[in-house]
Design a protein around this motif. Structure first.
Motif, mmCIF file in Angstrom:
data_model
loop_
_atom_site.group_PDB
_atom_site.id
_atom_site.type_symbol
_atom_site.label_atom_id
_atom_site.label_comp_id
_atom_site.label_asym_id
_atom_site.label_seq_id
_atom_site.Cartn_x
_atom_site.Cartn_y
_atom_site.Cartn_z
ATOM 1 N N GLN A 1 2.710 8.386 -5.259
ATOM 2 C CA GLN A 1 1.311 8.816 -5.402
ATOM 3 C C GLN A 1 0.511 7.832 -6.261
ATOM 4 O O GLN A 1 -0.656 7.548 -5.969
ATOM 5 N N SER A 2 1.161 7.303 -7.300
ATOM 6 C CA SER A 2 0.445 6.332 -8.147
ATOM 7 C C SER A 2 0.005 5.125 -7.323
ATOM 8 O O SER A 2 -1.107 4.625 -7.492
ATOM 9 N N PHE A 3 0.876 4.657 -6.439
ATOM 10 C CA PHE A 3 0.478 3.524 -5.592
ATOM 11 C C PHE A 3 -0.595 3.946 -4.592
ATOM 12 O O PHE A 3 -1.555 3.212 -4.363
ATOM 13 N N ARG A 4 -0.428 5.145 -4.020
ATOM 14 C CA ARG A 4 -1.434 5.612 -3.048
ATOM 15 C C ARG A 4 -2.822 5.694 -3.680
ATOM 16 O O ARG A 4 -3.824 5.418 -3.031
ATOM 17 N N ASN A 5 -2.863 6.082 -4.958
ATOM 18 C CA ASN A 5 -4.154 6.174 -5.652
ATOM 19 C C ASN A 5 -4.883 4.836 -5.677
ATOM 20 O O ASN A 5 -6.095 4.780 -5.864
ATOM 21 N N GLU A 6 -4.120 3.751 -5.521
ATOM 22 C CA GLU A 6 -4.724 2.411 -5.595
ATOM 23 C C GLU A 6 -5.228 1.914 -4.244
ATOM 24 O O GLU A 6 -5.892 0.888 -4.172
ATOM 25 N N PHE A 7 -4.861 2.610 -3.157
ATOM 26 C CA PHE A 7 -5.174 2.094 -1.817
ATOM 27 C C PHE A 7 -6.659 1.781 -1.645
ATOM 28 O O PHE A 7 -7.023 0.721 -1.186
ATOM 29 N N ASN A 8 -7.482 2.759 -1.985
ATOM 30 C CA ASN A 8 -8.918 2.550 -1.756
ATOM 31 C C ASN A 8 -9.706 2.727 -3.039
ATOM 32 O O ASN A 8 -10.793 3.283 -3.053
ATOM 33 N N HIS A 9 -9.117 2.253 -4.099
ATOM 34 C CA HIS A 9 -9.710 2.365 -5.424
ATOM 35 C C HIS A 9 -10.993 1.515 -5.449
ATOM 36 O O HIS A 9 -10.950 0.322 -5.151
ATOM 37 N N THR A 10 -12.115 2.132 -5.808
ATOM 38 C CA THR A 10 -13.360 1.354 -5.787
ATOM 39 C C THR A 10 -13.452 0.406 -6.990
ATOM 40 O O THR A 10 -14.184 -0.569 -6.960
ATOM 41 N N HIS A 11 -12.702 0.704 -8.059
ATOM 42 C CA HIS A 11 -12.729 -0.158 -9.239
ATOM 43 C C HIS A 11 -11.356 -0.766 -9.488
ATOM 44 O O HIS A 11 -10.868 -0.795 -10.618
ATOM 45 N N GLY A 12 -10.742 -1.235 -8.415
ATOM 46 C CA GLY A 12 -9.417 -1.818 -8.583
ATOM 47 C C GLY A 12 -9.083 -2.798 -7.475
ATOM 48 O O GLY A 12 -9.773 -2.881 -6.453
ATOM 49 N N ILE A 13 -8.002 -3.551 -7.732
ATOM 50 C CA ILE A 13 -7.492 -4.499 -6.746
ATOM 51 C C ILE A 13 -5.998 -4.208 -6.614
ATOM 52 O O ILE A 13 -5.297 -4.117 -7.627
ATOM 53 N N ALA A 14 -5.524 -4.008 -5.396
ATOM 54 C CA ALA A 14 -4.100 -3.741 -5.192
ATOM 55 C C ALA A 14 -3.647 -4.583 -4.000
ATOM 56 O O ALA A 14 -4.169 -4.432 -2.896
ATOM 57 N N ARG A 15 -2.700 -5.461 -4.251
ATOM 58 C CA ARG A 15 -2.273 -6.395 -3.213
ATOM 59 C C ARG A 15 -0.757 -6.416 -3.077
ATOM 60 O O ARG A 15 -0.033 -6.342 -4.071
ATOM 61 N N ALA A 16 -0.290 -6.542 -1.822
ATOM 62 C CA ALA A 16 1.115 -6.845 -1.571
ATOM 63 C C ALA A 16 1.224 -8.344 -1.338
ATOM 64 O O ALA A 16 0.288 -8.971 -0.821
ATOM 65 N N VAL A 17 2.359 -8.907 -1.726
ATOM 66 C CA VAL A 17 2.614 -10.337 -1.504
ATOM 67 C C VAL A 17 3.525 -10.465 -0.294
ATOM 68 O O VAL A 17 4.602 -9.849 -0.261
ATOM 69 N N LEU A 18 3.109 -11.248 0.679
ATOM 70 C CA LEU A 18 3.937 -11.493 1.853
ATOM 71 C C LEU A 18 4.442 -12.933 1.829
ATOM 72 O O LEU A 18 3.657 -13.866 1.650
ATOM 73 N N LEU A 19 5.756 -13.063 1.979
ATOM 74 C CA LEU A 19 6.354 -14.397 2.084
ATOM 75 C C LEU A 19 6.908 -14.527 3.495
ATOM 76 O O LEU A 19 7.843 -13.792 3.860
ATOM 77 N N ASP A 20 6.331 -15.416 4.268
ATOM 78 C CA ASP A 20 6.691 -15.536 5.685
ATOM 79 C C ASP A 20 6.722 -14.162 6.361
ATOM 80 O O ASP A 20 7.640 -13.847 7.128
ATOM 81 N N GLY A 21 5.742 -13.328 6.032
ATOM 82 C CA GLY A 21 5.586 -12.017 6.674
ATOM 83 C C GLY A 21 6.366 -10.894 6.022
ATOM 84 O O GLY A 21 6.157 -9.724 6.347
ATOM 85 N N GLU A 22 7.266 -11.216 5.082
ATOM 86 C CA GLU A 22 8.074 -10.177 4.421
ATOM 87 C C GLU A 22 7.408 -9.762 3.106
ATOM 88 O O GLU A 22 6.935 -10.628 2.346
ATOM 89 N N VAL A 23 7.399 -8.435 2.819
ATOM 90 C CA VAL A 23 6.810 -7.954 1.558
ATOM 91 C C VAL A 23 7.777 -8.285 0.431
ATOM 92 O O VAL A 23 8.917 -7.814 0.413
ATOM 93 N N VAL A 24 7.341 -9.100 -0.518
ATOM 94 C CA VAL A 24 8.238 -9.534 -1.606
ATOM 95 C C VAL A 24 7.654 -9.239 -2.992
ATOM 96 O O VAL A 24 8.270 -9.585 -3.999
ATOM 97 N N GLY A 25 6.494 -8.595 -3.041
ATOM 98 C CA GLY A 25 5.926 -8.305 -4.355
ATOM 99 C C GLY A 25 4.621 -7.558 -4.220
ATOM 100 O O GLY A 25 4.135 -7.284 -3.112
ATOM 101 N N PHE A 26 4.064 -7.217 -5.392
ATOM 102 C CA PHE A 26 2.773 -6.510 -5.402
ATOM 103 C C PHE A 26 2.112 -6.700 -6.760
ATOM 104 O O PHE A 26 2.769 -7.033 -7.761
ATOM 105 N N GLY A 27 0.817 -6.458 -6.776
ATOM 106 C CA GLY A 27 0.073 -6.518 -8.035
ATOM 107 C C GLY A 27 -1.092 -5.541 -8.001
ATOM 108 O O GLY A 27 -1.731 -5.368 -6.950
ATOM 109 N N VAL A 28 -1.319 -4.902 -9.146
ATOM 110 C CA VAL A 28 -2.412 -3.933 -9.260
ATOM 111 C C VAL A 28 -3.227 -4.251 -10.513
ATOM 112 O O VAL A 28 -2.655 -4.523 -11.580
ATOM 113 N N ALA A 29 -4.546 -4.217 -10.366
ATOM 114 C CA ALA A 29 -5.429 -4.410 -11.527
ATOM 115 C C ALA A 29 -6.592 -3.427 -11.425
ATOM 116 O O ALA A 29 -7.041 -3.095 -10.324
ATOM 117 N N TRP A 30 -7.048 -2.960 -12.577
ATOM 118 C CA TRP A 30 -8.235 -2.097 -12.630
ATOM 119 C C TRP A 30 -9.399 -2.917 -13.159
ATOM 120 O O TRP A 30 -9.232 -3.755 -14.063
#
Ligand SMILES: CC(C)(COP(=O)(O)OP(=O)(O)OC[C@H]1O[C@@H](n2cnc3c(N)ncnc32)[C@H](O)[C@@H]1OP(=O)(O)O)[C@@H](O)C(=O)NCCC(=O)NCCS
Length: 152
Positions: free
Chosen positions: A31-60
């Protein structure tokens, strides 16, 4: 090696949760991650390496301040420069969103992350005693005061 950043979404959530469990003593809930999906005051990104999810970052984004709240790279893909690229992505997007400074807390024992942040220009400014409830560990507070003048 192609690195891309995409918004956190249902498409990458399962992999992100797995990386979080492997990386964080007190993992964020789904749920904590879901809260970030469409956060108007935040940035939430997955990192893709050659198409594979290998990381993520969240900032408010709080008024003029970027607060980096959670980042991780899968243990199999660390020390490849991905954490550095991810942080730069978060900081550039924050700056484009009007933020003028950036801050974060990091566990006192987490030397790897502290070195990454220092390499990016963050400075250690304070210690929050027993900040983490899971093991009573102190938090180091770090700041990048001048995001506008920061060399991305
Ligand atoms: C912190 C973390 C995101 C770094 O990601 P990474 O992709 O391995 O980092 P990079 O390869 O981009 O490294 C960038 C710089 O960070 C520092 N660094 C990263 N890992 C390090 C380690 N294990 N030991 C020493 N320095 C390290 C180095 O200065 C490195 O630069 P260099 O390779 O030129 O020496 C990763 O270790 C991680 O996911 N850790 C678990 C979760 C976590 O601690 N998140 C931060 C919470 S505040």
């Amino acid at each position: 090696m192609v690195v891309r950043f995409v918004p956190l979404s249902d498409q990458n959530l399962a992999a992100v949760l797995q990386i979080e469990k492997l990386s964080n003593l007190s993992p964020w809930s789904e749920q904590s991650f879901r809260n970030e999906f469409n956060h108007t005051h935040g940035i939430a990104r997955a990192v893709l390496l050659d198409g594979e999810v290998v990381g993520f970052g969240v900032a408010w984004l709080l008024v003029d301040e970027c607060h980096v709240t959670n980042i991780a790279i899968h243990p199999d893909h660390r020390r490849k420069g991905l954490g550095d690229k991810l942080m730069r992505e978060l900081l550039v997007l924050s700056r484009e969103g009007g933020m003028t400074c950036a801050t974060l807390e990091v566990r006192a024992s987490n030397e790897a992350a502290q070195l990454l942040y220092e390499k990016l220009g963050f400075k250690k400014t304070a210690l929050r005693k027993r900040y983490y409830p899971d093991n009573q560990e102190d938090a180091v507070v770090m700041w990048l005061y001048d995001l506008r003048g920061w060399d991305s």
